[in-house]
Design an enzyme around this catalytic site. Structure first.
Site, PDB file in Angstrom:
ATOM      1  CG  HIS A 220      33.655  40.554  38.934  1.00  0.00           C
ATOM      2  ND1 HIS A 220      32.747  40.199  39.482  1.00  0.00           N
ATOM      3  CD2 HIS A 220      34.288  39.422  38.355  1.00  0.00           C
ATOM      4  CE1 HIS A 220      32.588  38.836  38.923  1.00  0.00           C
ATOM      5  NE2 HIS A 220      33.662  38.468  38.506  1.00  0.00           N
TER       6      HIS A 220
ATOM      7  CB  SER B  71      28.512  39.324  34.278  1.00  0.00           C
ATOM      8  OG  SER B  71      28.862  38.419  33.380  1.00  0.00           O
TER       9      SER B  71
ATOM     10  CE1 TYR C 160      37.353  29.914  30.296  1.00  0.00           C
ATOM     11  CE2 TYR C 160      37.185  32.080  31.067  1.00  0.00           C
ATOM     12  CZ  TYR C 160      36.907  30.951  31.318  1.00  0.00           C
ATOM     13  OH  TYR C 160      36.151  30.637  32.366  1.00  0.00           O
TER      14      TYR C 160
ATOM     15  CB  SER D  63      36.793  37.425  35.336  1.00  0.00           C
ATOM     16  OG  SER D  63      35.924  37.135  36.166  1.00  0.00           O
TER      17      SER D  63
ATOM     18  N   PRO E 225      40.323  35.294  25.177  1.00  0.00           N
ATOM     19  CG  PRO E 225      41.201  37.061  26.590  1.00  0.00           C
ATOM     20  CD  PRO E 225      41.447  35.939  25.426  1.00  0.00           C
ATOM     21  CB  SER E 226      34.747  37.358  25.195  1.00  0.00           C
ATOM     22  OG  SER E 226      33.751  38.310  25.117  1.00  0.00           O
ATOM     23  CG  PHE E 227      38.788  40.826  28.539  1.00  0.00           C
ATOM     24  CD1 PHE E 227      39.502  40.352  29.644  1.00  0.00           C
ATOM     25  CD2 PHE E 227      39.644  41.160  27.303  1.00  0.00           C
ATOM     26  CE1 PHE E 227      40.720  39.813  29.541  1.00  0.00           C
ATOM     27  CE2 PHE E 227      40.981  40.618  27.571  1.00  0.00           C
ATOM     28  CZ  PHE E 227      41.494  39.834  28.557  1.00  0.00           C
ATOM     29  CG  HIS E 228      31.782  39.165  29.753  1.00  0.00           C
ATOM     30  ND1 HIS E 228      32.875  38.347  29.592  1.00  0.00           N
ATOM     31  CD2 HIS E 228      30.872  38.901  30.852  1.00  0.00           C
ATOM     32  CE1 HIS E 228      32.645  37.222  30.355  1.00  0.00           C
ATOM     33  NE2 HIS E 228      31.500  37.465  30.934  1.00  0.00           N
TER      34      HIS E 228
END
Length: 279
Positions: A132, A222, A214, A134, A217-220
């Site tokens: 997913h 995982s 955050y 976040s 944000p660093s959308f990623h």
């Protein structure tokens, strides 16, 4: 069942009446304590002294069976791959976050296998079961907040348009508590739409005095993880060859790194909720 309850309550009544020599009558407070007889004379000075303490008798088993002692849950790290809880388990608290669900394409699954193989001599990794992206931090909701929070999120995101995401790079992350390390695919396309969703969700969180997402944000996404902080080791020993492998995968299967986002999701304890976006 009614007879058993009545019996238990009658035993409780006897127990309580034995523990106190004074009764309370509903309405105006009237003491029914008996006056001492004028003819009564204490046999010794000790009998003049008030009883300093009353030792209660144990409650009858019939009463105790109606009120079983609550068991305090014991966390066993082995039950969840030795992950360390960010929040201690407390009755009435529900761990909650909003996210974008991702069903991995074959190319992403194959690349994840490459990541696990390349990292095994540095640190053994596990693949992420439920992938997913976040959109909120993991926060704690009280049980009686859940319906109001879900209703607030549903109303807030329904006007957000559907959008498309695309991955293009690899980055190593560690959570704030430094208890878990992640290998993640970073989002290249769709960042503006993600920020819009986060801004809306932050307002919902603020209504419940919960922390926002955050600041930068660093959308990623995982794809693999391990217990502990191994960011430096993976970045130094494995990341360069993983970047090369990723570019090869993306060149051959360029259409499998795109995600069409038509709804958002929320996990609240063991409850799952979905929020469709505008089409």
């Amino acid at each position: 069942m009614a007879d058993s309850s009545n019996s238990a309550l009658s035993l409780l009544s006897v127990y309580l009446s034995d523990d106190s020599s004074e009764e309370e009558i509903p309405g105006s407070k009237v003491s029914t304590k008996r006056r001492a007889s004028k003819d009564w004379t204490p046999k010794s000075q000790d009998e003049k002294r008030p009883r300093e303490c009353n030792t209660k008798l144990p409650l009858p088993s019939a009463v105790m069976s109606l009120f079983p002692e609550s068991e305090i849950p014991v966390d066993n790290p082995a039950d969840h791959d030795y992950r360390i809880r960010t929040f201690p388990h407390e009755r009435g608290n529900w761990s909650t976050y909003v996210y974008i669900h991702y069903e991995p394409e074959p190319a992403v699954s194959s690349f994840t296998d490459v990541v696990l193989e390349c990292c095994k001599n540095t640190v053994p990794l596990k693949s992420v079961d439920k992938q997913h992206i976040s959109l909120t931090r993991t926060v704690i909701l009280k049980h009686h907040w859940i319906d109001s929070f879900i209703d607030s999120v549903q109303k807030s995101v329904r006007n957000l348009p559907s959008f498309t995401l695309c991955f293009n790079d690899l980055k190593i992350y560690c959570n704030e508590e430094k208890t878990r390390t992640f290998v993640g695919l970073t989002v290249a396309v769709g960042h503006k739409a993600l920020i819009a969703a986060v801004n809306v969700l932050d307002k919902c969180l603020a209504d419940f005095k919960l922390p926002p997402f955050y600041k930068e944000p660093s959308f990623h996404l995982s794809i693999a993880w391990c217990v502990g902080d191994y960011v430096h080791q993976i970045e130094k020993e494995v990341l360069p060859q993983l970047q090369v492998a990723l570019q090869q995968f993306m060149h051959v299967h360029h259409d499998q790194w795109v995600v069409n986002v038509a709804q958002l999701h929320c996990k609240c304890g063991n409850k799952l909720f979905s929020f469709p976006l505008a089409t």
